[in-house]
Design a protein around this motif. Structure first.
Motif, PDB file in Angstrom:
ATOM      1  N   LYS A  28       0.825  -1.213   0.000  1.00 15.66           N
ATOM      2  CA  LYS A  28       0.000   0.000   0.000  1.00 15.66           C
ATOM      3  C   LYS A  28       0.859   1.264   0.000  1.00 15.66           C
ATOM      4  O   LYS A  28       1.844   1.356   0.749  1.00 15.66           O
ATOM      5  CB  LYS A  28      -0.915  -0.006   1.224  1.00 15.66           C
ATOM      6  CG  LYS A  28      -2.143   0.868   1.037  1.00 15.66           C
ATOM      7  CD  LYS A  28      -2.967   0.923   2.317  1.00 15.66           C
ATOM      8  CE  LYS A  28      -4.028   1.992   2.183  1.00 15.66           C
ATOM      9  NZ  LYS A  28      -4.645   2.286   3.475  1.00 15.66           N
ATOM     10  N   LYS A  46       1.527  16.605  -4.833  1.00 12.29           N
ATOM     11  CA  LYS A  46       0.285  16.320  -5.566  1.00 12.29           C
ATOM     12  C   LYS A  46       0.384  16.846  -7.012  1.00 12.29           C
ATOM     13  O   LYS A  46      -0.062  16.199  -7.948  1.00 12.29           O
ATOM     14  CB  LYS A  46      -0.925  16.979  -4.865  1.00 12.29           C
ATOM     15  CG  LYS A  46      -1.234  16.386  -3.506  1.00 12.29           C
ATOM     16  CD  LYS A  46      -2.040  15.129  -3.590  1.00 12.29           C
ATOM     17  CE  LYS A  46      -3.518  15.421  -3.505  1.00 12.29           C
ATOM     18  NZ  LYS A  46      -4.299  14.182  -3.562  1.00 12.29           N
ATOM     19  N   SER A  50       0.168  14.607 -10.414  1.00 13.91           N
ATOM     20  CA  SER A  50      -0.771  14.835 -11.526  1.00 13.91           C
ATOM     21  C   SER A  50      -0.019  15.096 -12.833  1.00 13.91           C
ATOM     22  O   SER A  50      -0.489  14.718 -13.913  1.00 13.91           O
ATOM     23  CB  SER A  50      -1.767  15.961 -11.204  1.00 13.91           C
ATOM     24  OG  SER A  50      -1.075  17.087 -10.811  1.00 13.91           O
ATOM     25  N   ASP A  60      -2.980   6.073 -12.301  1.00  7.36           N
ATOM     26  CA  ASP A  60      -4.003   6.981 -11.749  1.00  7.36           C
ATOM     27  C   ASP A  60      -3.624   7.437 -10.347  1.00  7.36           C
ATOM     28  O   ASP A  60      -2.659   6.933  -9.756  1.00  7.36           O
ATOM     29  CB  ASP A  60      -5.391   6.312 -11.738  1.00  7.36           C
ATOM     30  CG  ASP A  60      -5.332   4.966 -11.054  1.00  7.36           C
ATOM     31  OD1 ASP A  60      -5.140   4.933  -9.836  1.00  7.36           O
ATOM     32  OD2 ASP A  60      -5.451   3.935 -11.766  1.00  7.36           O
ATOM     33  N   GLU A  61      -4.425   8.360  -9.805  1.00  6.62           N
ATOM     34  CA  GLU A  61      -4.072   8.972  -8.527  1.00  6.62           C
ATOM     35  C   GLU A  61      -4.287   8.049  -7.324  1.00  6.62           C
ATOM     36  O   GLU A  61      -3.720   8.275  -6.262  1.00  6.62           O
ATOM     37  CB  GLU A  61      -4.872  10.267  -8.347  1.00  6.62           C
ATOM     38  CG  GLU A  61      -3.975  11.439  -7.983  1.00  6.62           C
ATOM     39  CD  GLU A  61      -4.686  12.756  -8.102  1.00  6.62           C
ATOM     40  OE1 GLU A  61      -4.907  13.376  -7.067  1.00  6.62           O
ATOM     41  OE2 GLU A  61      -5.018  13.150  -9.245  1.00  6.62           O
ATOM     42  N   THR A  62      -5.112   7.032  -7.474  1.00  2.00           N
ATOM     43  CA  THR A  62      -5.374   6.155  -6.333  1.00  2.00           C
ATOM     44  C   THR A  62      -4.323   5.035  -6.202  1.00  2.00           C
ATOM     45  O   THR A  62      -3.767   4.829  -5.136  1.00  2.00           O
ATOM     46  CB  THR A  62      -6.784   5.542  -6.421  1.00  2.00           C
ATOM     47  OG1 THR A  62      -7.001   5.143  -7.775  1.00  2.00           O
ATOM     48  CG2 THR A  62      -7.852   6.519  -5.964  1.00  2.00           C
ATOM     49  N   SER A  63      -4.065   4.348  -7.319  1.00  2.00           N
ATOM     50  CA  SER A  63      -3.109   3.229  -7.225  1.00  2.00           C
ATOM     51  C   SER A  63      -1.657   3.705  -7.304  1.00  2.00           C
ATOM     52  O   SER A  63      -0.775   3.122  -6.686  1.00  2.00           O
ATOM     53  CB  SER A  63      -3.366   2.213  -8.336  1.00  2.00           C
ATOM     54  OG  SER A  63      -2.924   2.710  -9.571  1.00  2.00           O
TER      55      SER A  63
END
Lengths: 92, 236
Positions: A28, A46, A50, A60-63
């Motif tokens: 994680k 951040k 991006s 992507d931003e989550t994984s």
């Protein structure tokens, strides 16, 4: 001025990608841990993330997993750093 | 007979240098830092002078006497490009970028002006080739000593068996320059051919290090990947 930004960005992208790659292997991803390793403010981290997504280097931003292009870039970046080290050149 | 051997030596040196340019341009291509441009420029100009030397042995009177001076001067500039790259690599990019841009511009403009001057001045006015050759080779030797010291320092700061090869390559390049100096003073053919052979060895080390970095690591990684995949295949 534009040139300074470009150099700094490339080094930051390389460092960020290698940290993300290592963190992905462990499991994680915790953004604050990456922030500490990168030594950049959270909002700037951040922004970099991006930008890496826009460049197609991260999925992507989550994984935050590296894409094939990202892996290729990281491999080339590491090879060049290794080459420079062997040549006796420091990348500051 | 000797001329044929010289031509072969010079052509192979030129080929080695041109192959090296392909690797030396990578730090600039990946980092976008103009201060690393000195590496491909240095090896490129070195290769060009070796190719030019080979051509001169083949056609000695094609460009006149000035051509001898031409290759000497370009070779000195090649070493200057390499030295400047190493010098600026220790500085912080932010502080040194402007200074490096000025340096590279001055070097390139200086090179063009020197070449134009050499081509326009009549051969009789030029100083003695032997004298000029001694001065320039001593200058080259100083540049190489700096490169040796710089790379050795980097190796001592972060000792690694992989980083010892490049100082060794520069030391060999220095020995080769020194042998050429002996050849000019003493006219010893042994010194001349030893210099060319040592130069080969030096360039071969550069090529070996470059190849090992860019291709062997890749091979090792794919081998490792195959090793991890194999047990699964066997289970199936």
């Amino acid at each position: 001025m534009k040139q300074i930004a470009r150099r700094d960005r490339l080094k930051i992208y390389g460092d960020l990608l290698s940290i993300l790659y290592a963190e992905n292997k462990e499991g994680k991803i915790v953004l604050t841990r990456i922030q500490v390793q990168m030594r950049v403010p959270f909002d700037r981290l951040k922004t970099y993330i991006s930008e890496l997504i826009d460049l197609g280097l991260i999925q992507d931003e989550t994984s935050l997993k590296l894409t094939e292009k990202g892996k290729q870039y990281l491999a080339e970046y590491k090879k060049v750093l290794d080459f420079m080290k062997r040549m006796g050149i420091t990348y500051k | 007979m000797y001329d044929e051997i010289r031509i072969v030596y010079e052509i192979i040196s030129a080929i080695l240098c041109f192959i090296l340019v392909k690797f030396m341009i990578k730090p600039y291509a990946v980092t976008g830092e103009s201060r690393y441009l000195g590496l491909p420029l240095g090896f490129g100009f070195l290769g060009a002078t070796y190719a030019f030397s080979a051509f001169l042995y083949f056609q000695p009177y094609f460009f006149g006497r000035q051509s001898l001076y031409l290759q000497l001067v370009v070779r000195a500039f090649a070493f200057m490009f390499l030295t400047m790259t190493y010098y600026f690599s220790r500085k912080k990019a932010k502080d040194s970028r402007f200074l490096w841009n000025i340096t590279i511009t001055v070097l390139l403009v200086g090179l063009i002006i020197t070449l134009l001057l050499l081509l326009s001045i009549p051969a009789d006015v030029l100083p003695s080739y032997q004298l000029m050759s001694i001065f320039i080779r001593v200058f080259n030797l100083i540049c190489i000593i700096y490169l040796c010291a710089h790379t050795l320092r980097s190796h001592i700061e972060a000792p690694d068996p992989e980083t010892i090869w490049i100082p060794l390559a520069y030391i060999l390049l220095g020995v080769s320059q020194y042998s050429l100096l002996i050849w000019i003073v003493d006219s010893s053919l042994f010194a001349f051919f030893a210099a060319l052979a040592i130069r080969w060895a030096s360039l071969a080390i550069f090529l070996f290090v470059s190849y090992r970095t860019f291709y062997c690591i890749e091979k090792r990684r794919s081998n490792e990947a195959n090793c991890t995949e194999r047990p699964i295949e066997n289970l199936r």
